[in-house]
Design an enzyme around this catalytic site. Structure first.
Site, PDB file in Angstrom:
ATOM      1  N   SER A  52     -12.413  -9.579 -10.436  1.00 24.66           N
ATOM      2  CA  SER A  52     -11.761  -9.862 -11.718  1.00 24.66           C
ATOM      3  C   SER A  52     -12.668 -10.686 -12.631  1.00 24.66           C
ATOM      4  O   SER A  52     -13.488 -11.476 -12.152  1.00 24.66           O
ATOM      5  CB  SER A  52     -10.484 -10.658 -11.436  1.00 24.66           C
ATOM      6  OG  SER A  52      -9.983 -11.213 -12.617  1.00 24.66           O
ATOM      7  N   TYR A  84      -6.023 -17.501  -7.873  1.00 27.53           N
ATOM      8  CA  TYR A  84      -6.277 -16.063  -7.992  1.00 27.53           C
ATOM      9  C   TYR A  84      -7.786 -15.807  -8.107  1.00 27.53           C
ATOM     10  O   TYR A  84      -8.359 -15.000  -7.373  1.00 27.53           O
ATOM     11  CB  TYR A  84      -5.537 -15.504  -9.221  1.00 27.53           C
ATOM     12  CG  TYR A  84      -5.924 -14.090  -9.566  1.00 27.53           C
ATOM     13  CD1 TYR A  84      -5.629 -13.041  -8.707  1.00 27.53           C
ATOM     14  CD2 TYR A  84      -6.591 -13.798 -10.760  1.00 27.53           C
ATOM     15  CE1 TYR A  84      -5.988 -11.737  -9.021  1.00 27.53           C
ATOM     16  CE2 TYR A  84      -6.946 -12.498 -11.083  1.00 27.53           C
ATOM     17  CZ  TYR A  84      -6.648 -11.469 -10.206  1.00 27.53           C
ATOM     18  OH  TYR A  84      -7.010 -10.184 -10.511  1.00 27.53           O
TER      19      TYR A  84
HETATM   20  N1  LIG Z   1      -4.887  -5.266 -14.624  1.00 23.62           N
HETATM   21  C1  LIG Z   1      -5.841  -6.137 -14.899  1.00 23.62           C
HETATM   22  O1  LIG Z   1      -5.993  -6.589 -16.033  1.00 23.62           O
HETATM   23  C2  LIG Z   1      -6.787  -6.600 -13.812  1.00 23.62           C
HETATM   24  C3  LIG Z   1      -7.868  -7.420 -14.196  1.00 23.62           C
HETATM   25  C4  LIG Z   1      -8.732  -7.871 -13.209  1.00 23.62           C
HETATM   26  C5  LIG Z   1      -8.564  -7.480 -11.897  1.00 23.62           C
HETATM   27  N2  LIG Z   1      -7.503  -6.693 -11.560  1.00 23.62           N
HETATM   28  C6  LIG Z   1      -7.346  -6.328 -10.143  1.00 23.62           C
HETATM   29  O2  LIG Z   1      -7.244  -4.921 -10.057  1.00 23.62           O
HETATM   30  C7  LIG Z   1      -6.380  -4.563  -8.974  1.00 23.62           C
HETATM   31  C8  LIG Z   1      -5.279  -3.665  -9.482  1.00 23.62           C
HETATM   32  O3  LIG Z   1      -4.571  -4.380 -10.492  1.00 23.62           O
HETATM   33  P1  LIG Z   1      -3.308  -3.789 -11.243  1.00 23.62           P
HETATM   34  O4  LIG Z   1      -3.344  -4.311 -12.632  1.00 23.62           O
HETATM   35  O5  LIG Z   1      -3.214  -2.337 -10.996  1.00 23.62           O
HETATM   36  O6  LIG Z   1      -2.163  -4.579 -10.478  1.00 23.62           O
HETATM   37  P2  LIG Z   1      -0.794  -4.056  -9.848  1.00 23.62           P
HETATM   38  O7  LIG Z   1      -0.051  -5.280  -9.436  1.00 23.62           O
HETATM   39  O8  LIG Z   1      -0.115  -3.126 -10.795  1.00 23.62           O
HETATM   40  O9  LIG Z   1      -1.282  -3.244  -8.602  1.00 23.62           O
HETATM   41  C9  LIG Z   1      -1.484  -3.813  -7.338  1.00 23.62           C
HETATM   42  C10 LIG Z   1      -0.637  -3.039  -6.352  1.00 23.62           C
HETATM   43  O10 LIG Z   1      -0.912  -3.560  -5.043  1.00 23.62           O
HETATM   44  C11 LIG Z   1       0.288  -3.654  -4.343  1.00 23.62           C
HETATM   45  N3  LIG Z   1       0.110  -4.705  -3.344  1.00 23.62           N
HETATM   46  C12 LIG Z   1       0.048  -6.038  -3.526  1.00 23.62           C
HETATM   47  N4  LIG Z   1      -0.137  -6.654  -2.360  1.00 23.62           N
HETATM   48  C13 LIG Z   1      -0.224  -5.682  -1.423  1.00 23.62           C
HETATM   49  C14 LIG Z   1      -0.409  -5.674  -0.026  1.00 23.62           C
HETATM   50  N5  LIG Z   1      -0.527  -6.812   0.663  1.00 23.62           N
HETATM   51  N6  LIG Z   1      -0.467  -4.499   0.621  1.00 23.62           N
HETATM   52  C15 LIG Z   1      -0.312  -3.315  -0.041  1.00 23.62           C
HETATM   53  N7  LIG Z   1      -0.100  -3.263  -1.368  1.00 23.62           N
HETATM   54  C16 LIG Z   1      -0.064  -4.439  -2.043  1.00 23.62           C
HETATM   55  C17 LIG Z   1       1.352  -3.964  -5.358  1.00 23.62           C
HETATM   56  O11 LIG Z   1       2.646  -3.517  -4.940  1.00 23.62           O
HETATM   57  C18 LIG Z   1       0.864  -3.202  -6.580  1.00 23.62           C
HETATM   58  O12 LIG Z   1       1.485  -1.941  -6.680  1.00 23.62           O
HETATM   59  C19 LIG Z   1      -5.901  -5.866  -8.378  1.00 23.62           C
HETATM   60  O13 LIG Z   1      -6.738  -6.179  -7.295  1.00 23.62           O
HETATM   61  C20 LIG Z   1      -6.093  -6.860  -9.497  1.00 23.62           C
HETATM   62  O14 LIG Z   1      -6.267  -8.158  -9.004  1.00 23.62           O
HETATM   63  C21 LIG Z   1      -6.615  -6.238 -12.491  1.00 23.62           C
END
Ligand SMILES: NC(=O)c1ccc[n+]([C@@H]2O[C@H](COP(=O)([O-])OP(=O)(O)OC[C@H]3O[C@@H](n4cnc5c(N)ncnc54)[C@H](O)[C@@H]3O)[C@@H](O)[C@H]2O)c1
Length: 375
Positions: free
Chosen positions: A163, A188
């Site tokens: 991130s 985080y």
């Molecule tokens: N969206 C953003 O702006 C952003 C920015 C930086 C990093 N990220 C990273 O990208 C990745 C995806 O983000 P996103 O925005 O799609 O988030 P999101 O929360 O929509 O997707 C994450 C998914 O992982 C699932 N999850 C969480 N813990 C879990 C576990 N222990 N086992 C199985 N499933 C689990 C959740 O149910 C969710 O559906 C994440 O790692 C997030 O930290 C996202």
């Protein structure tokens, strides 16, 4: 008939290559964790639409951090691909489940997107971050390591989400992957930086090709309700006031979800090379990239464009009194004033840089929001 269908699939795959799909991800088993998530579901859709001979295994625990109906809706969009998409409900923190999935499907490419996301939630709910982001990620690394047991070919590439939060309150912009990122301002961010360190150690010790991707504020249709653009929309619709932090002088490198998925697809197909060092041990096949828009927007400009697009989509009436629903407030703990991605390494190695204009992306979000909540 069988031969005919294999030839057809092969020709289809060649056509796909023309759309920047590197042949090295054709005909593979791909494990996507967080498959019901915002980015994960979009990635699964792209993989299933464009790689007709790829088996996609999606794992997600469907937790209730935000409205599970959105996660279910995203999965429903993938039901047309039943033969090539396997969904497993479960947690990456469940080691025996992760091992079972690796044994059964032997994925060659693993994309770990499952995580507890969100900066502010980590202040009140640290346990969720330790469980998913540290224990869960460790289980993925261990499963990758054991995928080579008994001389098996195993995992060719582990791609995982890091991130932009790892940059903390670094002053130097744009943020480069060469910058020091040892001062996280939230748990985080600390877990995401830890993922990069853990992946480095595993790449070095077990020669696992791994690439970490630092995503910058991803937005788009069916996005995350905990993120500002979505929360603002919910609040404005209910006639509540929206809080604009740091008195509106925050800047964010908003990145449209299709650009993120394009970046992930390109990265997946090009694993860091395995090499042996002078000491006879592996030089870690390890890389980290930023994927961001490389064009930070001022929060107030962002809110203005969002408002215009919400009116255009018919989510809000043309005479909505925005001024009465806006409150400028100080910075929140865990927040940073600016995010700005240096994408030169991504451009150099993958010939790609996100480019979707904010208005175009927010227009798609506003249209989706109208259909999902108001039709
Ligand atoms: N969206 C953003 O702006 C952003 C920015 C930086 C990093 N990220 C990273 O990208 C990745 C995806 O983000 P996103 O925005 O799609 O988030 P999101 O929360 O929509 O997707 C994450 C998914 O992982 C699932 N999850 C969480 N813990 C879990 C576990 N222990 N086992 C199985 N499933 C689990 C959740 O149910 C969710 O559906 C994440 O790692 C997030 O930290 C996202």
């Amino acid at each position: 008939m069988y031969l005919f269908s294999r030839v057809f699939l092969f020709l289809f795959s060649i056509c796909n290559c023309a759309k920047h799909i590197n042949p090295s991800i054709i005909n593979m088993n791909v494990l996507v964790t967080g498959a019901a998530g915002f980015i994960g579901s979009n990635l699964c859709m792209r993989l299933l639409e464009e790689l007709s001979d790829t088996l996609v295994v999606g794992l997600d625990n469907l937790n209730a951090y935000y409205d599970v109906n959105i996660k279910r809706w995203r999965l429903e969009q993938l039901t047309g691909f039943r033969e090539r998409f396997v969904f497993i409900k479960g947690s990456i923190a469940d080691k025996s489940l992760v091992d079972k999935i690796f044994d059964e499907y032997q994925p060659q490419i693993v994309v770990n997107l499952a995580a507890q996301a969100g900066v502010r939630y980590s202040i009140t709910n640290p346990d969720a971050y330790i469980e998913s982001n540290l224990i869960g990620f460790y289980n993925i690394l261990e499963a990758c390591r054991h995928s080579y047991d008994e001389g098996r070919e195993g995992v060719k590439h582990l791609v995982y989400a890091s991130s932009s939060s790892v940059y903390g309150s670094n002053k130097k912009v744009p943020y480069s992957t060469d910058d020091k990122v040892d001062n996280p301002v939230s748990l985080y961010a600390a877990t995401k930086k830890s993922n990069e360190l853990m992946a480095h150690a595993y790449s070095k010790l077990y020669d696992i090709p791994s690439t970490g991707l630092r995503f910058f504020t991803v937005y788009g249709p069916a996005g995350r309700p905990d993120m500002a653009y979505f929360g603002f929309t919910d609040k404005l619709l209910k006639g509540e006031k929206i809080k604009i932090f740091n008195y509106g002088s925050c800047k964010r490198d908003f990145t449209y979800v299709d650009d993120i998925v394009e970046g992930v697809m390109r990265v997946m197909a090009k694993a860091p090379e395995r090499k042996v060092g002078e000491d006879g041990l592996p030089v870690p096949p390890y890389k980290v990239y930023n994927i961001g828009n490389n064009h930070p927007e001022n929060l107030l400009d962002f809110v203005r464009i969002l408002q215009e697009e919400l009116i255009r989509a018919g989510v809000l009436p043309a005479d909505y009194d925005f001024e009465a629903h806006k409150e400028l407030v100080p910075m929140q703990p865990g927040d940073v004033p600016v995010t700005y991605a240096d994408t030169s390494a991504l451009e150099r190695d993958f010939g790609f840089k996100p480019s979707t204009p904010l208005r175009e992306g927010l227009r798609k979000f506003a249209g989706w929001y109208k259909d999902f909540y108001m039709e």
